[in-house]
Design a protein around this motif. Structure first.
Motif, mmCIF file in Angstrom:
data_model
loop_
_atom_site.group_PDB
_atom_site.id
_atom_site.type_symbol
_atom_site.label_atom_id
_atom_site.label_comp_id
_atom_site.label_asym_id
_atom_site.label_seq_id
_atom_site.Cartn_x
_atom_site.Cartn_y
_atom_site.Cartn_z
ATOM 1 N N PRO A 1 0.825 -1.288 0.147
ATOM 2 C CA PRO A 1 -0.137 -0.044 0.109
ATOM 3 C C PRO A 1 0.756 1.424 -0.124
ATOM 4 N N ILE A 2 2.020 1.137 0.663
ATOM 5 C CA ILE A 2 3.030 2.370 0.630
ATOM 6 C C ILE A 2 3.666 2.531 -0.633
ATOM 7 N N ARG A 3 3.969 1.429 -1.331
ATOM 8 C CA ARG A 3 4.690 1.538 -2.642
ATOM 9 C C ARG A 3 3.740 2.226 -3.606
ATOM 10 N N ASP A 4 2.390 1.714 -3.482
ATOM 11 C CA ASP A 4 1.299 2.109 -4.504
ATOM 12 C C ASP A 4 0.921 3.625 -4.281
ATOM 13 N N HIS A 5 0.925 3.920 -3.147
ATOM 14 C CA HIS A 5 0.679 5.319 -2.650
ATOM 15 C C HIS A 5 1.699 6.469 -3.359
ATOM 16 N N LEU A 6 3.193 5.890 -3.221
ATOM 17 C CA LEU A 6 4.204 6.755 -3.566
ATOM 18 C C LEU A 6 4.294 6.559 -5.007
ATOM 19 N N GLY A 7 3.752 5.555 -5.789
ATOM 20 C CA GLY A 7 4.080 5.375 -7.146
ATOM 21 C C GLY A 7 5.396 4.657 -7.273
ATOM 22 N N LEU A 8 6.092 3.860 -6.259
ATOM 23 C CA LEU A 8 7.339 3.165 -6.457
ATOM 24 C C LEU A 8 7.189 2.025 -7.185
ATOM 25 N N HIS A 9 8.336 1.895 -8.217
ATOM 26 C CA HIS A 9 8.377 0.460 -8.774
ATOM 27 C C HIS A 9 9.776 0.026 -8.572
#
Length: 80
Positions: free
Chosen positions: A16-24
């Motif tokens: 959920p944090i990766r998705d929120h920050l748009g991290l890949h």
């Protein structure tokens, strides 16, 4: 969210944090120690479109490296 730190100092950023920050995979992260002791995590990578308008225009003064870096960081913070 609570995560576990490994003996090598590594952790997994929850989805959920990766998705929120748009991290890949391969993205870089910027850890900032705030004056009050909090640590802020933000993406250090930005979209090339965030740099639009930073190139010198004949009618405008050229930007310094510091001004360009502030522009990149400002664009990155919009994603947090």
């Amino acid at each position: 969210m609570i995560v576990t730190l490994t003996s090598k100092g590594q952790t997994t950023i929850p989805k959920p944090i990766r998705d929120h920050l748009g991290l890949h995979a391969g993205d870089q992260l910027d850890f900032v120690i705030e004056p009050d002791g909090r640590v802020t995590l933000r993406p250090a990578t930005s979209d090339v479109m965030d740099l639009a308008g930073l190139l010198r225009q004949k009618s405008k003064k050229a930007l310094s490296l510091e001004e360009m870096q502030r522009g990149v960081l400002k664009g990155a913070t919009r994603h947090t």
